[in-house]
Design a protein around this motif. Structure first.
Motif, PDB file in Angstrom:
ATOM      1  N   VAL A  88      39.119  27.607  19.748  1.00 53.67           N
ATOM      2  CA  VAL A  88      39.459  27.611  18.421  1.00 53.67           C
ATOM      3  C   VAL A  88      37.978  28.220  17.449  1.00 53.67           C
ATOM      4  O   VAL A  88      38.232  28.852  16.315  1.00 53.67           O
ATOM      5  CB  VAL A  88      39.466  26.142  17.700  1.00 53.67           C
ATOM      6  CG1 VAL A  88      39.675  26.028  16.333  1.00 53.67           C
ATOM      7  CG2 VAL A  88      40.609  25.267  18.360  1.00 53.67           C
ATOM      8  N   SER A  89      36.920  28.160  18.129  1.00 54.74           N
ATOM      9  CA  SER A  89      35.704  28.589  17.540  1.00 54.74           C
ATOM     10  C   SER A  89      35.595  30.092  17.829  1.00 54.74           C
ATOM     11  O   SER A  89      34.523  30.725  17.073  1.00 54.74           O
ATOM     12  CB  SER A  89      34.669  28.087  18.400  1.00 54.74           C
ATOM     13  OG  SER A  89      34.513  28.152  19.631  1.00 54.74           O
ATOM     14  N   ILE A  90      36.404  30.729  18.349  1.00 57.85           N
ATOM     15  CA  ILE A  90      36.311  32.526  18.381  1.00 57.85           C
ATOM     16  C   ILE A  90      36.181  33.097  17.019  1.00 57.85           C
ATOM     17  O   ILE A  90      36.917  32.679  15.945  1.00 57.85           O
ATOM     18  CB  ILE A  90      37.427  32.949  19.204  1.00 57.85           C
ATOM     19  CG1 ILE A  90      37.276  34.414  19.683  1.00 57.85           C
ATOM     20  CG2 ILE A  90      38.782  32.969  18.494  1.00 57.85           C
ATOM     21  CD1 ILE A  90      38.198  34.839  20.540  1.00 57.85           C
ATOM     22  N   THR A  91      35.356  34.173  17.107  1.00 55.47           N
ATOM     23  CA  THR A  91      35.012  34.614  15.671  1.00 55.47           C
ATOM     24  C   THR A  91      35.701  35.976  15.353  1.00 55.47           C
ATOM     25  O   THR A  91      36.421  36.475  16.384  1.00 55.47           O
ATOM     26  CB  THR A  91      33.224  34.957  15.624  1.00 55.47           C
ATOM     27  OG1 THR A  91      33.009  35.836  16.805  1.00 55.47           O
ATOM     28  CG2 THR A  91      32.591  33.701  15.849  1.00 55.47           C
ATOM     29  N   ALA A 284      36.888  21.311  14.942  1.00 55.67           N
ATOM     30  CA  ALA A 284      36.716  22.857  14.787  1.00 55.67           C
ATOM     31  C   ALA A 284      35.241  23.150  15.505  1.00 55.67           C
ATOM     32  O   ALA A 284      34.388  22.296  15.364  1.00 55.67           O
ATOM     33  CB  ALA A 284      36.757  23.486  13.323  1.00 55.67           C
ATOM     34  N   ASN A 285      35.147  24.144  15.919  1.00 52.93           N
ATOM     35  CA  ASN A 285      33.806  24.598  16.451  1.00 52.93           C
ATOM     36  C   ASN A 285      33.376  23.830  17.606  1.00 52.93           C
ATOM     37  O   ASN A 285      32.012  23.825  17.885  1.00 52.93           O
ATOM     38  CB  ASN A 285      32.745  24.777  15.453  1.00 52.93           C
ATOM     39  CG  ASN A 285      33.168  25.866  14.172  1.00 52.93           C
ATOM     40  OD1 ASN A 285      33.686  26.764  14.715  1.00 52.93           O
ATOM     41  ND2 ASN A 285      32.804  25.449  12.954  1.00 52.93           N
ATOM     42  N   GLY A 286      34.154  23.089  18.442  1.00 54.02           N
ATOM     43  CA  GLY A 286      34.008  22.328  19.478  1.00 54.02           C
ATOM     44  C   GLY A 286      33.039  21.043  18.949  1.00 54.02           C
ATOM     45  O   GLY A 286      32.387  20.356  19.955  1.00 54.02           O
ATOM     46  N   GLN A 287      33.095  20.582  17.837  1.00 47.09           N
ATOM     47  CA  GLN A 287      32.384  19.409  17.281  1.00 47.09           C
ATOM     48  C   GLN A 287      33.162  18.429  17.580  1.00 47.09           C
ATOM     49  O   GLN A 287      34.084  17.877  16.869  1.00 47.09           O
ATOM     50  CB  GLN A 287      32.101  19.481  15.803  1.00 47.09           C
ATOM     51  CG  GLN A 287      31.195  18.467  15.271  1.00 47.09           C
ATOM     52  CD  GLN A 287      31.273  18.661  13.804  1.00 47.09           C
ATOM     53  OE1 GLN A 287      31.955  19.435  13.107  1.00 47.09           O
ATOM     54  NE2 GLN A 287      30.159  18.056  12.981  1.00 47.09           N
ATOM     55  N   ALA A 288      32.978  17.697  18.843  1.00 50.01           N
ATOM     56  CA  ALA A 288      33.955  16.464  19.277  1.00 50.01           C
ATOM     57  C   ALA A 288      33.387  15.212  18.485  1.00 50.01           C
ATOM     58  O   ALA A 288      34.396  14.504  18.083  1.00 50.01           O
ATOM     59  CB  ALA A 288      33.690  16.270  20.799  1.00 50.01           C
ATOM     60  N   VAL A 307      37.314  20.280  10.688  1.00 47.37           N
ATOM     61  CA  VAL A 307      38.634  19.865  11.273  1.00 47.37           C
ATOM     62  C   VAL A 307      39.626  20.976  10.922  1.00 47.37           C
ATOM     63  O   VAL A 307      39.579  21.664   9.771  1.00 47.37           O
ATOM     64  CB  VAL A 307      39.343  18.505  10.865  1.00 47.37           C
ATOM     65  CG1 VAL A 307      37.981  17.359  11.204  1.00 47.37           C
ATOM     66  CG2 VAL A 307      39.604  18.398   9.393  1.00 47.37           C
ATOM     67  N   THR A 308      40.566  21.357  11.907  1.00 45.71           N
ATOM     68  CA  THR A 308      41.406  22.096  11.742  1.00 45.71           C
ATOM     69  C   THR A 308      42.941  21.481  11.751  1.00 45.71           C
ATOM     70  O   THR A 308      43.351  20.833  12.564  1.00 45.71           O
ATOM     71  CB  THR A 308      41.512  23.374  12.827  1.00 45.71           C
ATOM     72  OG1 THR A 308      40.372  23.806  12.563  1.00 45.71           O
ATOM     73  CG2 THR A 308      42.357  24.325  12.661  1.00 45.71           C
TER      74      THR A 308
END
Length: 749
Positions: A88-91, A284-288, A307-308
């Protein structure tokens, strides 16, 4: 001595060639590794995470590398297809893809796919911030009170403030309503109410708040409550939040900013906030999860999380569940859940019905009392919502129907349309005081498919210290579908005690009761005199219209019947039938209430139609017959005649099958003529249907039927015999030559 046997050279070569063939067989059967395409090859950031790779030579165990990312999760579909999941974090940017087979073999596709930045979204236009009113207008300090503020433009960052006291703990219900908690420490006095938000907007309520001190205690010592054990523990909750943006599409991300407060009486330690698994959002961005420092009792901490929304999330308001995990000083663990919300923008062609604003009158409302809920219903979707209804639901509903049903018809709603809805209801006698939620269901049809939206409203219920009975007329009906002047009918009514106490010695009177002397009204005492005035439109029969019912228990009901006759001189209209209820309260005082029924009376027009039978007893087949009617208005009002339609069972209508009629004034008349050609021998029935509008504008029909007998026409009379004239005898032929000769000879003529 053992002699070694040598294998023939040809067999050795055969074995060696066979081994080489078996080793080379898999390599010869396997196609070469190659990447042909990646789909999709261009997309916006955050709109997709799954790609499909097509090519040749793929096998089980194949791995996929993305430039700048490394190895990603892949799924082997077949020798020509792979799927991969991007993080999900891919730029944004352009990426290469490398496929690695375990044989080993490697293939690379440069510039395989491109991720573009999402199109900028315009900031939503904020609805103007305003306050239409606040309630209650008077409270007593020394205890916690709830303030309700109604208006427009409320957002997640809107807070309420008591001017001169401070900002209140605020809960925004929707864009048109919020609740705020007033602590018990507020001093007595008069205050102004103000709301403000993070955008710097402010609005002031037109209503003032009066805070009064509690009454002084009486000389009688109060009864001390039984001491209870006070539990010491932390208690975390989310007291405020905002989302940026607050409206997103499926697959889009939003940043949540919220405040975590320790409402307990012990320090909260090892605090972690994470996204609960039961929602339709992912971090989002791996923020668990996020970690919050220890919070002392009453302390707060501002936190944020991105969040997404998932791709399959439905449009409309969506809840984002957050889980709060923490411990106390002794290591005991606790877990709470708080719900935030955003609006998911519908990407499909669909309806979206929401309640924009509502008011409840009166507020607070007492259990058992009637109230009116006024609300604005909006279709914020892109499709027509058909046959919209609004229903009060729940097995143990807070609000009950007042006799007109629990479903209110709204009608069809076009996209963007707003409709005002008014719902008269009754508060349940078992309703608890304070802010209570009443669930509502919005039902409608979209393209023939039934849909429903579950929502709710908050109702402030007043604290009722004394139980009282309350009689309501829940239903009534008559045994006649249409009441006319002079009609005799039976009225059946149902009375229900929706109060919390018994109604004693109940008397029901069909009419109005007026008291004179004494105190009158509730608690009438002294030398009071009463007089009963019956209805001038509906006169009771068989009885005087007074019924002694006796006691009606709380939540009990009774059925009652009364015969009436309608006055003969009334015109069409809707008339009230007054009913007076008298009963004793638990404290012995008498209560009197008046209610009114609405009954519809339709007076038929006074028309005189002559002659009574315009057809002769017998008519001849094949000979035209004219039916002539004279319609005279013998009443005192105009009769709105519409048209006359003529039909027959044995003939052809030659003229006047449908005749348009004009309104017929009082003492006026009109003529109706129709010509019929009888076709066969036998009965002849002629029906004339006269359409008119009654006094309530409803179409009604007068049907007239006339009968005759069709006879064969009589035979034609015989023609008279004319006398025969005798034929004349022929005259003798004259011999002129002979006569001339004789004349010359002198022998005669």
């Amino acid at each position: 001595m053992t002699t070694k046997r040598r294998l023939p050279m040809i067999r050795i070569w055969a074995v060696w060639i066979s081994a080489l063939f078996l080793v080379a067989l898999p390599t010869m059967a396997q196609a070469s590794l190659d990447i042909m395409a990646v789909t999709p090859d261009t997309f916006e950031q955050g709109t997709t995470t799954t790609l499909t790779i097509t090519g040749t030579g793929f096998v089980e165990g194949t791995t996929v590398d993305v430039s700048g990312i490394g190895t990603v999760a892949d799924t082997f579909v077949d020798a020509n297809t792979l799927t991969i999941n991007l993080p999900v974090s891919i730029t944004t940017g352009t990426y290469d893809i490398t496929v690695n087979n375990p044989t080993p073999a490697t293939a690379t596709l440069n510039n395989a796919f491109t991720i573009t930045a999402p199109a900028p979204t315009s900031a939503p236009t904020l609805e103007p911030l305003s306050i239409s009113g606040s309630e209650p207008n008077q409270i007593t300090n020394g205890r916690v009170n709830t303030l309700s503020v109604l208006g427009t433009g409320f957002t997640a960052s809107t807070v309420a403030r008591v001017v001169g006291f401070g900002v209140l703990e605020t809960t925004v219900l929707h864009s048109g309503a919020l609740n705020a908690t007033i602590p018990e420490t507020i001093p007595a006095g008069e205050y102004a109410i103000e709301v403000s938000d993070a955008a710097g907007r402010k609005a002031t309520s037109p209503d003032k708040l009066l805070v009064v001190a509690p009454p002084l205690p009486t000389s009688e010592p109060p009864t001390l409550p039984t001491p209870v054990e006070v539990t010491t523990q932390p208690a975390l909750s989310i007291v405020n939040f905002s989302a940026s943006p607050n409206s997103i599409t499926p697959g889009q991300s939003t940043r949540l900013t919220f405040v975590v407060q320790n409402r307990g009486n012990q320090v909260a330690r090892a605090i972690a906030v994470s996204l609960a698994s039961e929602g339709q959002f992912v971090v989002a961005n791996g923020q668990a999860s996020i970690t919050i420092p220890d919070l002392l009792p009453g302390a707060t901490f501002n936190a944020s999380m991105t969040v997404t929304a998932t791709q399959d999330i439905a449009g409309g308001p969506a809840s984002i569940p957050l889980q709060l995990d923490y411990t106390d000083n002794t290591g005991n663990t606790y877990s709470n859940t708080g719900e935030l919300s955003v609006t998911i923008l519908a990407t499909a062609y669909q309806s979206q019905l929401v309640i924009d604003a509502y008011t409840v009158e009166p507020s607070p409302a007492k259990p058992g009392d009637p109230l009116i809920v006024r609300m604005t219903l909006s279709n914020r979707g892109t499709a027509m919502a058909g046959q919209v209804t609004l229903s009060v639901t729940a097995e143990e509903a807070l609000l009950l129907p007042d006799g007109r049903g629990d479903t209110f018809v709204v009608g069809d709603m076009a996209p963007g349309e707003q409709i005002a809805v008014q719902m008269p209801l009754v508060v349940s006698s078992s309703a608890e005081d304070g802010s209570q939620v009443q669930p509502l269901v919005i039902r409608y049809y979209q393209d023939g498919e039934a849909k429903e939206v579950n929502t709710g409203i908050t109702v402030e219920i007043a604290l009722v210290e004394q139980s009282e009975p309350l009689l309501l007329l829940t239903s009534y009906e008559t045994d006649l579908d249409v009441l006319k002047p002079g009609s005799r009918f039976t009225l059946d009514i149902n009375l229900q005690n929706v109060g919390t106490a018994m109604a004693n010695a109940t008397i029901v009177t069909f009419g109005t009761i007026q008291s004179s002397g004494g105190t009158g009204g509730d608690g009438a005492t002294g030398d009071s005199q009463t007089s009963t005035t019956p209805s001038t439109t509906f006169a009771p029969l068989s009885t005087a219209g007074v019924h002694y019912i006796g006691d009606i228990a709380a939540e009990g009901s009774i059925d009652l019947s009364q015969d009436f006759i309608v006055a003969g001189n009334v015109t069409s209209g809707i008339y009230s039938l007054p009913i007076t209820l008298q009963y004793d309260l638990p404290d012995g005082t008498n209560k009197q209430e008046s209610i009114n029924l609405s009954l519809v009376v339709i007076a038929p027009p006074r028309l005189r139609i002559n002659p009574p039978n315009p057809l002769p007893e017998a008519v001849n087949m094949g000979e035209p017959v004219t039916v002539s009617l004279n319609i005279a208005n013998m009443g005192q009002t105009t009769v709105d005649l519409e048209k006359a339609t003529i039909s027959t069972n044995n003939g052809e209508i030659m003229e006047g099958e449908t005749v348009q009629l004009e309104p017929l004034k009082a003492d006026d008349d009109t003529a109706l003529n129709v010509t019929i050609m009888p076709m066969e021998e036998g009965p002849l029935d002629v029906e004339i249907a006269i359409d008119y509008l009654n006094g309530l504008g409803q179409l009604e029909t007068i049907k007239l039927t006339y009968a005759s007998e069709v006879m064969a026409p009589p035979p034609p009379p015989d023609e008279p015999q004319m006398p025969t004239e005798p034929e004349p005898e022929p005259e003798p032929e004259i011999d002129w030559f002979g006569r001339i000769v004789m004349a010359l000879l002198g022998l005669g003529s």
